[in-house]
Design a protein around this motif. Structure first.
Motif, PDB file in Angstrom:
ATOM      1  N   ASP A  34       0.857  -1.180   0.000  1.00  0.00           N
ATOM      2  CA  ASP A  34       0.000   0.000   0.000  1.00  0.00           C
ATOM      3  C   ASP A  34       0.894   1.231   0.000  1.00  0.00           C
ATOM      4  OD1 ASP A  34      -1.806   2.027   0.347  1.00  0.00           O
ATOM      5  OD2 ASP A  34      -2.849   1.119   2.054  1.00  0.00           O
ATOM      6  N   PRO A  35       1.348   1.670  -1.183  1.00  0.00           N
ATOM      7  CA  PRO A  35       2.248   2.830  -1.235  1.00  0.00           C
ATOM      8  C   PRO A  35       1.616   4.107  -0.701  1.00  0.00           C
ATOM      9  CG  PRO A  35       1.460   2.265  -3.434  1.00  0.00           C
ATOM     10  CD  PRO A  35       1.039   1.149  -2.523  1.00  0.00           C
ATOM     11  N   HIS A  36       0.293   4.192  -0.743  1.00  0.00           N
ATOM     12  CA  HIS A  36      -0.382   5.397  -0.266  1.00  0.00           C
ATOM     13  C   HIS A  36      -0.305   5.516   1.254  1.00  0.00           C
ATOM     14  CE1 HIS A  36      -2.016   6.241  -4.250  1.00  0.00           C
ATOM     15  NE2 HIS A  36      -2.202   4.948  -4.349  1.00  0.00           N
ATOM     16  N   ALA A  37      -0.176   4.388   1.947  1.00  0.00           N
ATOM     17  CA  ALA A  37      -0.118   4.434   3.409  1.00  0.00           C
ATOM     18  C   ALA A  37       1.084   5.241   3.880  1.00  0.00           C
ATOM     19  CB  ALA A  37      -0.084   3.018   3.980  1.00  0.00           C
ATOM     20  N   GLY A  38       2.238   5.029   3.243  1.00  0.00           N
ATOM     21  CA  GLY A  38       3.419   5.796   3.618  1.00  0.00           C
ATOM     22  C   GLY A  38       3.249   7.277   3.334  1.00  0.00           C
ATOM     23  N   GLU A  39       2.609   7.594   2.196  1.00  0.00           N
ATOM     24  CA  GLU A  39       2.352   8.997   1.867  1.00  0.00           C
ATOM     25  C   GLU A  39       1.410   9.621   2.891  1.00  0.00           C
ATOM     26  OE1 GLU A  39       0.754   8.655  -2.032  1.00  0.00           O
ATOM     27  OE2 GLU A  39       2.544   7.676  -2.828  1.00  0.00           O
ATOM     28  N   PHE A  40       0.360   8.885   3.263  1.00  0.00           N
ATOM     29  CA  PHE A  40      -0.569   9.388   4.280  1.00  0.00           C
ATOM     30  C   PHE A  40       0.163   9.611   5.604  1.00  0.00           C
ATOM     31  CE2 PHE A  40      -4.388   7.000   2.194  1.00  0.00           C
ATOM     32  CZ  PHE A  40      -4.407   7.931   1.173  1.00  0.00           C
ATOM     33  N   LEU A  41       0.989   8.633   5.981  1.00  0.00           N
ATOM     34  CA  LEU A  41       1.705   8.723   7.251  1.00  0.00           C
ATOM     35  C   LEU A  41       2.622   9.937   7.271  1.00  0.00           C
ATOM     36  CD1 LEU A  41       2.419   7.443   9.984  1.00  0.00           C
ATOM     37  CD2 LEU A  41       4.141   6.060   8.795  1.00  0.00           C
ATOM     38  N   ASP A  42       3.329  10.176   6.168  1.00  0.00           N
ATOM     39  CA  ASP A  42       4.220  11.336   6.110  1.00  0.00           C
ATOM     40  C   ASP A  42       3.450  12.635   6.313  1.00  0.00           C
ATOM     41  OD1 ASP A  42       6.355   9.680   5.632  1.00  0.00           O
ATOM     42  OD2 ASP A  42       6.410  10.028   3.466  1.00  0.00           O
ATOM     43  N   THR A  43       2.311  12.757   5.639  1.00  0.00           N
ATOM     44  CA  THR A  43       1.531  13.995   5.739  1.00  0.00           C
ATOM     45  C   THR A  43       0.920  14.137   7.134  1.00  0.00           C
ATOM     46  OG1 THR A  43       1.021  13.830   3.386  1.00  0.00           O
ATOM     47  CG2 THR A  43      -0.311  15.355   4.689  1.00  0.00           C
ATOM     48  N   LEU A  44       0.408  13.040   7.674  1.00  0.00           N
ATOM     49  CA  LEU A  44      -0.191  13.095   9.004  1.00  0.00           C
ATOM     50  C   LEU A  44       0.842  13.431  10.068  1.00  0.00           C
ATOM     51  CD1 LEU A  44      -2.546   9.981   8.734  1.00  0.00           C
ATOM     52  CD2 LEU A  44      -3.287  12.348   8.969  1.00  0.00           C
ATOM     53  N   ALA A  45       2.053  12.900   9.897  1.00  0.00           N
ATOM     54  CA  ALA A  45       3.108  13.145  10.880  1.00  0.00           C
ATOM     55  C   ALA A  45       3.794  14.487  10.663  1.00  0.00           C
ATOM     56  CB  ALA A  45       4.140  12.019  10.813  1.00  0.00           C
TER      57      ALA A  45
END
Length: 308
Positions: A34-45
């Motif tokens: 799920d490549p989007h999970a890492g992108e989401f995590l970066d933005t959320l963090a």
């Protein structure tokens, strides 16, 4: 990189879900990507954390295997996600061109799965959650599988405690066509009557050949189910347990059959064993008080089946 303000009541679960999916996606033996999970995590963090050699600790989530609580959480996500992915693959291979995800949260299946041309993925959640997801997607790289491409993604802003069926129909859902329904990480937050009403609503919109996938617990977990020494882990476990309700009143095979579905049932522990993953303490089958996370699918037959 700037972080986004998280909607009340959503931030914690959104963050740890993204963390767990990003964590699994980084493994050489990953069960899903799920490549989007890492992108989401970066933005959320608010920082580029997903590219580090080890993910930093975020709440109860940590990447060093030091927490029995997080080891259980990450195993739960690793065991259930491929199951739901497989149900989507089965349903679309059988001809379904509608996928309906209830309480979709940060689910990225419309973007990451290889779905047939013409598939419409309906994502139902509250407006604040959908707004958060839209902002997260806007902050990430463009994806060729986004709306306007070969797969449509239709968001439906409604609380599942309200008249969600009407909102779904207004969004273009076609009840005369087969659908794959996903209720992932949802039913444990509902009581038995709420679960019955939800499944009745799904059944009323399900053409023959439709498929459904769910997960829920055999019992509400106890604080002493997992050995914890970190006070922050204890606080996180207390928070999670406080959110749980009963779920359906019956095991999934009986519950599905009673509502006119042909059931097929496994569980997270069995899926982890099948994938040759170690079992966390909570999922060990020889516990004095067993704890099962059921993973169940159901098919809507061509002819009605007798309620069991």
């Amino acid at each position: 990189m700037t972080s986004l303000e998280l909607p009340a009541g959503v931030g914690w679960t959104a963050l740890i879900t993204a963390y767990a999916r990003a964590q699994e996606s980084r493994r050489a033996d990953r069960l899903f990507a799920d490549p989007h999970a890492g992108e989401f995590l970066d933005t959320l963090a608010g920082a580029a954390v997903s590219t580090r050699s080890q993910l930093p600790r975020v709440g109860p989530a940590r990447d060093d295997e030091s927490s029995a609580l997080w080891n259980m959480f990450s195993a739960y996500f690793a065991g259930r996600t491929p199951f739901f992915d497989h149900q989507v693959a089965l349903g679309t291979a059988e001809g379904a061109r509608q996928v309906c995800i209830l309480a979709a949260g940060l689910d990225a299946r419309a973007l990451r799965l290889e779905l047939p041309d013409g598939t419409n993925v309906f994502e139902i959640d509250t407006q604040p959650v959908l707004d958060l997801k839209r902002k997260l997607l806007e902050s990430g790289p463009e994806d060729g599988n986004a709306p306007g491409g070969r797969v449509a993604r239709t968001t439906v802003a409604v609380d599942l405690r309200e008249n969600w069926s009407a909102a779904l129909l207004e969004a273009g859902f076609r009840p005369e066509e087969p659908t794959v329904w996903l209720a992932e990480g949802l039913l444990m937050y509902l009581d038995a009557p709420e679960c019955d009403r939800l499944l009745e609503g799904i059944a009323a919109l399900s053409a023959p050949g439709s498929r459904i996938a769910i997960d829920y617990f055999s019992r509400i977990p106890h604080l002493d189910d997992i050995a914890m020494t970190d006070p922050d882990d204890v606080s996180a476990a207390e928070l999670v347990i406080s959110l749980f309700k009963s779920g359906p009143a019956q095991p999934p095979a009986n519950w599905f059959a009673r509502h006119g579905w042909i059931p097929d049932v496994t569980d997270v522990g069995s899926e982890l064993v099948r994938h040759e993953r170690p079992l966390p303490e909570l999922f060990e089958p020889d516990r004095a008080e067993p704890f099962t996370v059921w993973l169940a699918s159901g098919r809507r037959p061509q002819q009605p089946v007798e309620a069991g």
